[in-house]
Design a protein around this motif. Structure first.
Motif, PDB file in Angstrom:
ATOM      1  N   LEU A  10      -2.243   8.925   2.219  1.00  0.00           N
ATOM      2  CA  LEU A  10      -3.146   9.939   2.766  1.00  0.00           C
ATOM      3  C   LEU A  10      -2.560  10.443   4.069  1.00  0.00           C
ATOM      4  O   LEU A  10      -2.191   9.638   4.936  1.00  0.00           O
ATOM      5  CB  LEU A  10      -4.535   9.350   3.028  1.00  0.00           C
ATOM      6  CG  LEU A  10      -5.463  10.195   3.920  1.00  0.00           C
ATOM      7  CD1 LEU A  10      -5.865  11.491   3.230  1.00  0.00           C
ATOM      8  CD2 LEU A  10      -6.703   9.395   4.336  1.00  0.00           C
ATOM      9  N   THR A  12      -3.686  13.128   7.110  1.00  0.00           N
ATOM     10  CA  THR A  12      -4.661  14.077   7.633  1.00  0.00           C
ATOM     11  C   THR A  12      -3.930  15.198   8.362  1.00  0.00           C
ATOM     12  O   THR A  12      -2.853  14.998   8.917  1.00  0.00           O
ATOM     13  CB  THR A  12      -5.674  13.404   8.575  1.00  0.00           C
ATOM     14  OG1 THR A  12      -5.010  12.977   9.773  1.00  0.00           O
ATOM     15  CG2 THR A  12      -6.342  12.209   7.898  1.00  0.00           C
ATOM     16  N   LEU A  90      -4.147   2.123  -1.889  1.00  0.00           N
ATOM     17  CA  LEU A  90      -3.678   3.102  -0.900  1.00  0.00           C
ATOM     18  C   LEU A  90      -2.620   2.405  -0.056  1.00  0.00           C
ATOM     19  O   LEU A  90      -2.897   1.395   0.593  1.00  0.00           O
ATOM     20  CB  LEU A  90      -4.840   3.581  -0.034  1.00  0.00           C
ATOM     21  CG  LEU A  90      -4.546   4.706   0.959  1.00  0.00           C
ATOM     22  CD1 LEU A  90      -4.067   5.966   0.240  1.00  0.00           C
ATOM     23  CD2 LEU A  90      -5.794   5.021   1.786  1.00  0.00           C
ATOM     24  N   VAL A  93      -1.598   5.409   5.318  1.00  0.00           N
ATOM     25  CA  VAL A  93      -2.456   6.431   5.926  1.00  0.00           C
ATOM     26  C   VAL A  93      -1.767   6.927   7.188  1.00  0.00           C
ATOM     27  O   VAL A  93      -1.390   6.109   8.047  1.00  0.00           O
ATOM     28  CB  VAL A  93      -3.858   5.891   6.276  1.00  0.00           C
ATOM     29  CG1 VAL A  93      -4.671   6.963   7.006  1.00  0.00           C
ATOM     30  CG2 VAL A  93      -4.597   5.431   5.022  1.00  0.00           C
ATOM     31  N   HIS A  95      -2.595   9.270  10.308  1.00  0.00           N
ATOM     32  CA  HIS A  95      -3.600  10.046  11.035  1.00  0.00           C
ATOM     33  C   HIS A  95      -2.869  11.076  11.894  1.00  0.00           C
ATOM     34  O   HIS A  95      -2.438  10.801  13.016  1.00  0.00           O
ATOM     35  CB  HIS A  95      -4.447   9.115  11.911  1.00  0.00           C
ATOM     36  CG  HIS A  95      -5.311   8.178  11.120  1.00  0.00           C
ATOM     37  ND1 HIS A  95      -6.385   8.611  10.391  1.00  0.00           N
ATOM     38  CD2 HIS A  95      -5.248   6.831  10.956  1.00  0.00           C
ATOM     39  CE1 HIS A  95      -6.966   7.576   9.803  1.00  0.00           C
ATOM     40  NE2 HIS A  95      -6.296   6.484  10.124  1.00  0.00           N
ATOM     41  N   THR A 128     -10.016   4.464   8.949  1.00  0.00           N
ATOM     42  CA  THR A 128      -9.249   3.257   8.638  1.00  0.00           C
ATOM     43  C   THR A 128     -10.183   2.129   8.218  1.00  0.00           C
ATOM     44  O   THR A 128      -9.900   1.400   7.261  1.00  0.00           O
ATOM     45  CB  THR A 128      -8.399   2.831   9.851  1.00  0.00           C
ATOM     46  OG1 THR A 128      -7.475   3.883  10.166  1.00  0.00           O
ATOM     47  CG2 THR A 128      -7.615   1.562   9.547  1.00  0.00           C
ATOM     48  N   LEU A 131     -11.314   2.855   4.665  1.00  0.00           N
ATOM     49  CA  LEU A 131     -10.267   2.761   3.652  1.00  0.00           C
ATOM     50  C   LEU A 131      -9.585   1.402   3.621  1.00  0.00           C
ATOM     51  O   LEU A 131      -8.684   1.179   2.789  1.00  0.00           O
ATOM     52  CB  LEU A 131      -9.217   3.849   3.905  1.00  0.00           C
ATOM     53  CG  LEU A 131      -9.733   5.294   3.852  1.00  0.00           C
ATOM     54  CD1 LEU A 131      -8.629   6.259   4.257  1.00  0.00           C
ATOM     55  CD2 LEU A 131     -10.265   5.639   2.469  1.00  0.00           C
ATOM     56  N   VAL A 143      -0.817   1.799   8.352  1.00  0.00           N
ATOM     57  CA  VAL A 143      -1.529   2.891   9.023  1.00  0.00           C
ATOM     58  C   VAL A 143      -0.659   3.369  10.173  1.00  0.00           C
ATOM     59  O   VAL A 143      -0.163   2.551  10.960  1.00  0.00           O
ATOM     60  CB  VAL A 143      -2.901   2.431   9.551  1.00  0.00           C
ATOM     61  CG1 VAL A 143      -3.583   3.555  10.330  1.00  0.00           C
ATOM     62  CG2 VAL A 143      -3.781   1.947   8.405  1.00  0.00           C
TER      63      VAL A 143
END
Length: 248
Positions: A10, A12, A90, A93, A95, A128, A131, A143
């Motif tokens: 993912l 963003t 997942l 991530v 951010h 976070t 997820l 992350v």
């Protein structure tokens, strides 16, 4: 033999600028992607089509205003439901979603400050947390917070931005402790790797202060991402990618 499933990330703020560069890099390395956007719907759709066409990546587009807790939580739930339906984890991530308003203290409104803190601090923290089960299921979840090496200088013209990015820097260390040992949390702190749309003159001024005396590029950021993905013995680390600007 059943082929290994593609990892899933993912990102963003993925539709434009550094977010799009990160998405392109991951797609080129065989990743499937969940691409978040807010206002850049057309750019997000074009990016998704290109990455699927060129690299075969499966793309899920997610629209949300991450400053709005309801939209943020809805997006997280939508993503989790999609992962569950495919029996996927997942793996990553990033951010990356960001605001960069020019506001000195005298002009900084409550709404401006709240938006910066919501996007740069609350959204990474709460997304976070939401997820985390899917990241733990990966077995190697990571992350990454996109920071800003210049924020440590607390630029007077960008005070709210700098304060919120510095809060995110502290959150990187806090979450590394919170989610160890099953999920790693790191940061990447670029300098000026793309001229800011709002203030290209500031980019030229900053370039003159870089120790390496050359411009950076989004590729410098993707190299940092590749290192963090490859080295699973690193957490709570913030990689500064700014040509020496922060120590000049």
């Amino acid at each position: 033999m059943t082929p290994s499933p593609r990892p899933r990330a993912l990102i963003t703020g993925a539709a434009v600028r550094v977010g799009a560069e990160l998405a392109t890099h991951l797609a080129s390395q065989g990743w499937n992607l969940c691409l978040h956007y807010h206002d850049s719907a057309e750019a997000a759709r074009e990016l998704a089509l290109r990455l699927h066409r060129e690299y075969g990546s499966e793309i899920q587009l997610l629209k949300a205003d991450l400053c709005d807790p309801g939209q943020r939580d809805r997006m997280g739930q939508e993503l989790l439901q999609a992962l569950d339906s495919r029996d996927e984890a997942l793996d990553l991530v990033i951010h990356n979603a960001s605001l960069f308003p020019r506001t000195r203290l005298g002009q900084l409104s409550d709404d401006d400050f709240d938006s910066l803190m919501a996007l740069h601090v609350k959204a990474p923290l709460f997304l976070t947390r939401q997820l985390a089960p899917a990241l733990r299921r990966s077995g190697s979840g990571l992350v990454i917070h996109m920071l800003d090496s210049g924020a440590t200088r607390l630029w007077p013209a960008f005070l709210g931005y700098c304060l919120s990015k510095e809060c995110l820097r502290l959150a990187t260390l806090a979450l590394a402790r919170q989610f160890a040992p099953h999920v790693r949390v790191c940061g990447i702190a670029p300098g000026f790797v793309l001229p800011p749309d709002a203030d290209p003159e500031a980019y030229e001024h900053a370039r003159q202060g870089m120790l390496l005396e050359k411009e950076g590029s989004p590729r410098s950021v993707t190299h940092a991402l590749a290192y963090l993905l490859q080295n699973d013995f690193v957490t709570g680390e913030i990689l500064t990618v700014d040509g020496g600007y922060s120590v000049s």
